[in-house]
Enzyme design. Structure first.
Site, PDB file in Angstrom:
ATOM      1  N   LYS A 234      21.470 -31.039 -28.645  1.00 15.43           N
ATOM      2  CA  LYS A 234      21.041 -31.078 -30.043  1.00 15.43           C
ATOM      3  C   LYS A 234      19.526 -30.956 -30.136  1.00 15.43           C
ATOM      4  O   LYS A 234      19.012 -30.166 -30.929  1.00 15.43           O
ATOM      5  CB  LYS A 234      21.496 -32.380 -30.710  1.00 15.43           C
TER       6      LYS A 234
ATOM      7  N   GLN B 109      24.616 -41.112 -32.748  1.00 14.27           N
ATOM      8  CA  GLN B 109      25.661 -40.578 -31.874  1.00 14.27           C
ATOM      9  C   GLN B 109      26.773 -41.611 -31.673  1.00 14.27           C
ATOM     10  O   GLN B 109      26.505 -42.780 -31.413  1.00 14.27           O
ATOM     11  CB  GLN B 109      25.032 -40.181 -30.526  1.00 14.27           C
TER      12      GLN B 109
ATOM     13  N   ASP C 293      25.532 -35.885 -40.554  1.00  9.60           N
ATOM     14  CA  ASP C 293      26.886 -35.906 -39.993  1.00  9.60           C
ATOM     15  C   ASP C 293      27.942 -35.875 -41.111  1.00  9.60           C
ATOM     16  O   ASP C 293      29.107 -35.596 -40.843  1.00  9.60           O
ATOM     17  CB  ASP C 293      27.101 -37.199 -39.185  1.00  9.60           C
TER      18      ASP C 293
HETATM   19  N1  GUN Z   1      30.539 -38.055 -31.238  1.00 11.20           N
HETATM   20  C1  GUN Z   1      31.494 -37.087 -31.140  1.00 11.20           C
HETATM   21  N2  GUN Z   1      31.396 -36.220 -32.174  1.00 11.20           N
HETATM   22  C2  GUN Z   1      30.380 -36.644 -32.939  1.00 11.20           C
HETATM   23  C3  GUN Z   1      29.782 -36.157 -34.132  1.00 11.20           C
HETATM   24  O1  GUN Z   1      30.190 -35.145 -34.723  1.00 11.20           O
HETATM   25  N3  GUN Z   1      28.742 -36.884 -34.610  1.00 11.20           N
HETATM   26  C4  GUN Z   1      28.286 -38.000 -33.999  1.00 11.20           C
HETATM   27  N4  GUN Z   1      27.271 -38.644 -34.551  1.00 11.20           N
HETATM   28  N5  GUN Z   1      28.800 -38.477 -32.886  1.00 11.20           N
HETATM   29  C5  GUN Z   1      29.845 -37.796 -32.355  1.00 11.20           C
END
Ligand code: GUN
Length: 294
Positions: free
Chosen positions: A54, A98, A121
């Site tokens: 990311k 996350q 998100d």
């Molecule tokens: N962990 C697995 N998928 C995601 C996601 O789309 N966003 C976040 N913040 N954590 C994750």
């Protein structure tokens, strides 16, 4: 093989280029550099890999990465305090915490504390509610990614028979809603659905997000259907070699489907670009500017 392969890598590269030029335009015209705060708590190996990808993607399109790596023993109050500070920081356009979080932290309390305008998100109940009521919203990245892939083969989804297999808050639920907002006729199947193969066979658009390796078989698929496979499952074959497969048996499905996303190389590459799209939208909205052209 009959199916057209939906090339997520190529579509993601195109979209990334558009996000980059829109970001540069925003910076040149308004002096705004969108900032994405990514918060990782603990040392989950998969999470670390995602977070690194990311940050790299953020830099690549000219945005500002703000990475926070907190120890696994971090308390909830400490994490809430960090989110509060990020909410108040004008250099932060988007906040991503996350998941999964360590067990001492109440996940919903943390996600609900994120400013909905910075919730890239799209997990905050306000954004989920806005999506459900047809208002402009920050939509979770994977559903945004899936819709863009679907639109690469269908200019319109009006009246299409769509089946969403899976009802998670991250993918299945919001993707079903996104498809409904496109005027598709949407069914949602899940663990308790009876006769899943029959439901699948009726779908002109089959989206699968269940986390079960190669669960959907070729003879469950309507000839000519579009198949979007969100699954990322690591499997080990007899010789001990591991590989990544989706929730759909690709070799079988590609013989029947009209178009299908491969795994890897389908939905996966698109999700991080969708996060950049969301961050750009958030930055524009916070500055009172119209939404960007991506
Ligand atoms: N962990 C697995 N998928 C995601 C996601 O789309 N966003 C976040 N913040 N954590 C994750």
């Amino acid at each position: 093989m009959t199916a057209k392969i939906i090339d997520g890598k190529a579509i993601a590269a195109n979209l990334r280029a558009s996000v980059k030029s829109e970001t540069h335009r925003l910076t040149a015209a308004h002096g705004i550099v969108p900032g994405l705060a990514v918060v990782l708590v603990g040392d989950n190996a998969a999470s670390k890999t995602y977070v690194t990808s990311k940050s790299r993607a953020v830099v690549e399109v000219g945005m500002r990465p703000l990475d926070y790596h907190l120890p696994a023993a971090t308390g909830e109050a400490e994490l809430l305090a960090l989110v509060k500070a990020l909410n108040a920081d004008p250099a932060v356009s988007g906040i991503l915490v996350q998941l999964p979080l360590p067990p001492q932290i109440h996940t919903a309390r943390v996600l609900n504390s994120i400013d909905p305008e910075k919730d890239v998100d799209g997990f905050h109940p306000l954004n989920a509610g806005r999506l459900m009521t047809g208002l402009p919203a920050l939509v979770p990245c994977t559903p945004v990614a899936c819709l863009k892939l679907i639109k690469s083969v269908h200019s319109s989804l009006v009246g299409i028979d769509a089946l969403m297999v899976g009802r998670s808050h991250i993918v299945g639920n919001p993707l079903a809603q996104v498809l409904l907002n496109e005027n598709a006729t949407v069914s949602v199947a899940h663990t308790h659905t009876r006769n899943l193969p029959d439901y699948c066979r009726r779908a002109e658009l089959l989206c699968v997000a269940i986390g079960c390796a190669e669960f959907i078989r070729g003879d469950w698929i309507k000839p000519g259907a579009t198949v979007i496979d969100v699954g990322i499952n690591r499997v080990t074959d007899g010789s001990g070699k591991s590989r990544i497969v989706g929730d759909v048996n690709f070799a079988e499905a590609a013989e029947v489907a009209g178009a299908i996303t491969p795994v890897p190389g389908g939905v996966g590459p698109m999700t991080i670009v969708s996060l950049l799209v969301n961050t750009l939208h958030a930055a524009c909205a916070q500055a009172g500017l119209p939404p960007p052209a991506v």
